[in-house]
Design a protein around this motif. Structure first.
Motif, short mmCIF file in Angstrom:
data_model
loop_
_atom_site.label_atom_id
_atom_site.label_comp_id
_atom_site.label_asym_id
_atom_site.label_seq_id
_atom_site.Cartn_x
_atom_site.Cartn_y
_atom_site.Cartn_z
N PRO A 165 0.85 -1.28 -0.09
CA PRO A 165 -0.17 0.05 0.05
C PRO A 165 0.97 1.32 0.19
N ILE B 33 0.67 4.42 -1.50
CA ILE B 33 0.10 5.58 -1.49
C ILE B 33 -0.36 5.90 0.07
N SER B 34 -1.02 4.91 0.58
CA SER B 34 -1.29 4.69 1.93
C SER B 34 -0.11 5.32 2.93
N LYS B 35 1.02 4.68 2.72
CA LYS B 35 2.40 4.71 3.46
C LYS B 35 2.53 6.27 3.47
N VAL C 68 0.76 8.80 2.86
CA VAL C 68 -0.41 9.57 3.44
C VAL C 68 -0.16 9.50 4.84
N LEU C 69 0.04 8.21 5.43
CA LEU C 69 0.05 8.00 7.02
C LEU C 69 1.26 8.16 7.39
#
Length: 339
Positions: free
Chosen positions: A274, A276-278, A280-281
């Protein structure tokens, strides 16, 4: 790992004459084909792909250079030797080329009958091949009663009837819908893997390349401009022709967005990662995806994604630090001319 070389083009050129003058279809082509591989030749219409394919069974003659088949110069074969060689090469066409007056079984048996096999033996072999291509229930049907995908399966069975070592596929899926194309590509992959038949695939469709091929030669204006493994091509296309095929929206993007950009290169990232999630987060930066054309090949992600970098320099540095920590390849906007 590459097998033994089965065919080779050595400095092959071909020119056609037309009302408008001479057309240089092939220029100095050097290309090796290895036993057991699936090699794609891709490029726009008029690039010389089909001419190159037809050189392998001498439906076209080279003006210059040499075409080698199993250590023999094709141009020096006698008519009898050429006919024997052609039996080792099956050919699949875009529009099937079935005989309307013969049923499915007899269409498949035809090449064997033409080479002197008895009708009973030819029909028995044809029945086996129709079972291989999942058409055992259509032996008595005629081409007009078949769907496009079924017609192509009959054509594939016919091409296999002489036990070829090489299958020449000239835009074999171009006339088919996406679902049927997928099933035909799966069949071709099965034939390659289970029967060990080498495939030489001419196409203008990138999904054909990514789905079944091992290597790909990109052609443009009669030249091979790139010859790579499929994974390497999707990871980092070097030629303008390859970039246009893989990222057709790239030029439009450059004209429509002038902000700072970050290009991510996926060279085998797990398809489940993931990323893109990384960003963002972990980097705590919202991400604007400008463009992406990544491909899932053997459960790995290959291709590129273009992100808009935030104006906040500190936020941008957090993104870059995360990418470096994850070992991902990237480039900044000043290097973006390659898209």
């Amino acid at each position: 790992m590459q097998g033994k070389q089965i065919a080779e083009f050595k400095n092959v050129s071909k020119t056609f004459s037309s009302k408008e003058g001479e057309v240089r279809a092939l220029s100095g082509i050097d290309l090796q084909l290895y036993r057991g591989e699936i090699l794609a030749v891709i490029g726009p219409s008029g690039a010389g792909k089909s001419t190159l394919l037809r050189m392998l069974n001498r439906l076209e003659e080279a003006d210059e250079g040499t075409v080698i088949w199993q250590d023999q110069d094709l141009g020096k074969l006698s008519p009898a030797e050429l006919n024997a060689t052609r039996r080792k090469m099956g050919m699949i066409f875009q529009h099937f080329n079935l005989l309307a007056q013969r049923n499915v079984l007899d269409n498949v048996a035809l090449p064997l009958e033409l080479h002197g096999t008895s009708r009973d033996k030819a029909r028995a072999k044809a029945a086996e091949l129709l079972d291989l291509v999942d058409l055992s229930g259509k032996t008595s049907a005629y081409p007009a009663q078949l769907s496009g995908g079924q017609k192509q399966r009959v054509a594939i069975a016919r091409a296999l009837s002489t036990d070829p070592e090489l299958l020449l596929c000239d835009e074999a899926t171009s006339a088919l819908d996406p679902a049927t194309t997928h099933s035909i590509l799966e069949l071709l992959k099965k034939i390659n893997r289970e029967l060990g038949i080498t495939l030489f695939v001419v196409t203008h469709e990138m999904h054909v390349v990514e789905h079944i091929c091992d290597r790909v030669a990109v052609m443009d204006d009669g030249h091979i401009v790139e010859l790579r493994s499929v994974k390497d091509l999707f990871k980092n296309p070097r030629s303008a022709a390859a970039r246009k095929l893989i990222y057709p929206q790239g030029e439009l993007l450059k004209r429509s967005y002038n902000g700072a950009r970050l290009r991510l290169v996926f060279d085998g990232l797990s398809a489940e990662e993931p990323l893109i999630s990384k960003i963002v987060l972990e980097a705590k930066v919202p991400v604007n995806i400008l463009y992406a054309d990544s491909k899932n090949i053997e459960d790995k992600t290959y291709g590129q994604m273009l992100l808009a970098l935030p104006d906040d320099e500190t936020a941008a540095e957090r993104i870059l630090a995360l990418l470096e920590r994850e070992g991902l390849s990237y480039s900044l906007d000043e290097e973006e001319e390659s898209i």
